[in-house]
Design an enzyme around this catalytic site. Structure first.
Site, PDB file in Angstrom:
ATOM      1  N   ASP A  73       1.158  10.306  -1.820  1.00 38.81           N
ATOM      2  CA  ASP A  73       2.479  10.277  -2.481  1.00 38.81           C
ATOM      3  C   ASP A  73       2.465  10.333  -4.025  1.00 38.81           C
ATOM      4  OD1 ASP A  73       2.651   9.336   0.104  1.00 38.81           O
ATOM      5  OD2 ASP A  73       3.669   7.482  -0.411  1.00 38.81           O
ATOM      6  N   GLU A 245      10.098   5.168   4.737  1.00 38.58           N
ATOM      7  CA  GLU A 245       9.193   4.989   3.606  1.00 38.58           C
ATOM      8  C   GLU A 245       9.796   5.640   2.353  1.00 38.58           C
ATOM      9  OE1 GLU A 245       4.818   4.970   5.619  1.00 38.58           O
ATOM     10  OE2 GLU A 245       5.581   6.965   5.292  1.00 38.58           O
TER      11      GLU A 245
HETATM   12  C1  FRU Z   1       3.869   7.233   2.554  1.00 46.37           C
HETATM   13  C2  FRU Z   1       3.037   5.964   2.543  1.00 46.37           C
HETATM   14  C3  FRU Z   1       3.799   4.845   1.838  1.00 46.37           C
HETATM   15  C4  FRU Z   1       2.697   3.942   1.370  1.00 46.37           C
HETATM   16  C5  FRU Z   1       1.618   4.920   1.014  1.00 46.37           C
HETATM   17  C6  FRU Z   1       0.216   4.436   1.270  1.00 46.37           C
HETATM   18  O1  FRU Z   1       3.122   8.381   2.639  1.00 46.37           O
HETATM   19  O2  FRU Z   1       2.674   5.585   3.857  1.00 46.37           O
HETATM   20  O3  FRU Z   1       4.763   4.208   2.643  1.00 46.37           O
HETATM   21  O4  FRU Z   1       3.098   3.143   0.294  1.00 46.37           O
HETATM   22  O5  FRU Z   1       1.850   6.091   1.778  1.00 46.37           O
HETATM   23  O6  FRU Z   1      -0.735   5.332   0.772  1.00 46.37           O
END
Ligand code: FRU
Length: 547
Positions: A73, A245
């Site tokens: 992300d 998320e």
């Molecule tokens: C989304 C996610 C988020 C988390 C991160 C962990 O892709 O699962 O919810 O904070 O990636 O790398």
């Protein structure tokens, strides 16, 4: 987030906490060579040169990628003192997901990025998961001696997920963890993450939007340190195919209206093993009164931000000056369905091209989100490879070769004729092609990547669709092609599709096609795009030192 990640979190947390020496970075220049120390301790030097970037079969040439190893992300995107900061979920030791850090890069134009040392490292409170960053203009936090500075707000993942903050008094170059972390905990919630914070001007306070399993929660604060629950939204709204998320929330004017504005709530939903689409992103349109979000649409309405398979966890830049009137989005160009298996070698993960978001009112009277590549894209334009007007395809020949290249911007308008299907094939050779097409019967845009090159997963080689209406019997396509991606902005960005592809380097032909009838190409312009590494090519080497 998948459950395997949780097991990995616990194992890696023990590992990371035992690495007491591993807590800093340095970044130096040495005769034109940049040295990046990925961790403290004994150094082991390795060299990366932009020439390798340029030659890499799959490394995007105008999309952001990590210098080395794993990225997911985008995080903490904030504009401050002329720089766009981009942080990202990063595992600096391998091309797999692992103990998360925040990698960091800055750009002055959203196109060329300068790599900076890792900004946030895991500590006793856990890994550094996704989150946001803000400019604390009025020193509400007290970190900046009455001046302004950057505050990052993020999830720390250990046995539980909690929210922490860190601050920077040197324009994001170094970061200090707040001693009072974590600043927000919940005894019961299992998934409790990805805080998005913004200043709510009418109320004069901070708002945090947080993803909590199957809904989002809103919290408010006067100082970024103490947070108070305000409300929740979404248990029954939109898609619940996966865990919620990476939310984002902002207000935008509605184009073509007299001062009307709406709030947009973006929510990504994690992979569901039963759904072929994998992880994807939805959004809601409504009103936010400083405490509550009210959905304009019926609960069951699902609005997809991108109908492609590879645009996830995307959020927007904070603190872009209001007079610029720009809301800019970037997403992670991958999918949890296969993100760990894409066929790259020294790096893994890319971002979408940055996009400007706008709201528009459609013929049904409802309001939707449109996305267009940021205008800075035009800086990358090189030669014009094709410029056609009013060409009929399908009367004599069903195909027309028009250009060749692997870095392309294609702008096309088609007027429907008798063809059932038509469009444009890119990254084509005898054995490979990626088809961007329109199904005139179903009125649907599609990408067919079933013969696009390397196959990553059984859900990968598909032809998949997005509803797209014609206007005056025409459709318009704006397409960006890079080494391992294709992005389509259809009808001025009203419908968007983003897909990864992994073709051979010499699959470069571009061809118009029409199936079972004719189509008129009213206009077609193709630009070759420059690689952002071109200017560094053979000139500069990056030296990376790591443990
Ligand atoms: C989304 C996610 C988020 C988390 C991160 C962990 O892709 O699962 O919810 O904070 O990636 O790398």
């Amino acid at each position: 987030m998948k459950s395997f990640k949780k097991v990995v979190i616990v194992i890696f947390l023990i590992f990371i906490l035992s690495l007491t020496a591993c807590s800093g970075t340095s970044f130096t220049n040495n005769k034109g060579k940049k040295e990046i120390t990925a961790s403290k301790g004994e150094k082991q030097m390795s060299t990366i040169s932009y020439a390798d970037f340029y030659k890499d079969k799959y490394r995007p040439q105008f999309h952001f990628t990590p210098l080395k190893n794993w990225m997911n992300d985008p995080n903490g995107m904030v504009y401050y003192k002329g720089e766009y900061h981009l942080f990202y979920q990063h595992y600096p030791y391998d091309i797999k997901w692992g103990a998360m850090h925040w990698g960091h890069a800055v750009s002055k134009d959203l196109i060329h990025w300068e790599y900076l040392p890792i900004a946030l490292w895991p500590d006793d409170n856990g890994f550094i998961f996704s989150g946001s960053a803000v400019v604390d203009w009025n020193d509400t936090s007290g970190f900046f001696k009455g001046g302004s500075g950057l505050v990052a707000i993020f999830t720390q993942a250990a046995a539980k997920q909690t929210q922490s903050i860190a601050y920077s008094t040197d324009d994001g170059r170094t970061w200090t963890m707040y001693k009072g972390n974590p600043v927000l905990v919940d005894e019961t919630a299992k998934d409790f993450r990805d805080p998005r914070v913004f200043w709510y001007k009418p109320g004069g306070y901070w708002v945090m939007v947080l993803a909590v399993g199957d809904h989002v929660r809103f919290y408010t604060s006067s100082n970024l340190k103490e947070w108070e629950f305000a409300s929740e939204f979404g248990k029954q709204d939109g898609s619940h195919e996966g865990v919620w998320e990476c939310p984002d929330l902002f207000e935008l004017p509605v184009e073509g209206t007299n001062g009307q504005s709406k709030w947009v709530l973006i929510v990504s939903i994690g992979d569901n093993p039963m759904a072929p689409e994998g992880s994807r992103t939805q959004y809601f349109i409504g009103h936010f009164d400083g405490k509550r979000f009210i959905n304009d649409n019926p609960k069951e309405t699902v609005l997809w931000l991108d109908y492609g398979r590879d645009n996830y966890a995307g959020v927007t830049w904070s603190d872009i000056p209001e007079k610029q009137k720009r809301r800019i989005f970037i997403g992670w160009m991958s999918n949890w369905k296969y993100a760990g298996r894409t066929p790259t070698t020294s790096w893994r993960g890319a971002m979408t091209f940055p996009r400007e978001l706008k709201l528009f009112k459609d013929e049904d009277g409802r309001i939707y989100l449109a996305q267009q590549p940021v205008r800075e894209l035009s800086k990358l334009r090189d030669k014009r490879l094709a410029n056609l007007k009013k060409v009929l395809i399908g009367s004599e020949k069903a195909t027309l070769p028009v250009a060749s290249g692997d870095l392309l911007e294609i702008i096309a308008e088609f007027e429907l004729g008798t063809a059932e299907e038509f469009g444009i094939k890119v990254r084509k050779s005898d054995s490979q092609e990626t088809i961007v097409g329109y199904d005139a019967i179903q009125k649907k845009l599609f990408i067919d990547r079933s013969r696009s090159g390397d196959i990553v997963d059984e859900t990968f080689p598909v032809k998949h669709y997005a509803p797209l209406k014609t206007r005056n019997n025409k459709i318009r396509l704006h397409i960006l092609v890079d080494r391992s991606s294709v992005e389509i902005f259809a009808n001025d960005g009203k419908v968007v599709m983003t897909d990864l592809i992994f073709p051979d380097i010499d699959s470069q032909n571009v061809e118009l096609f029409s199936k079972d009838g004719t189509v008129k190409v009213t206009s077609l312009t193709i630009y070759k795009l420059r690689s952002i590494y071109e200017k560094y090519y053979s000139a500069e080497e990056l030296l990376i030192s790591e443990k």
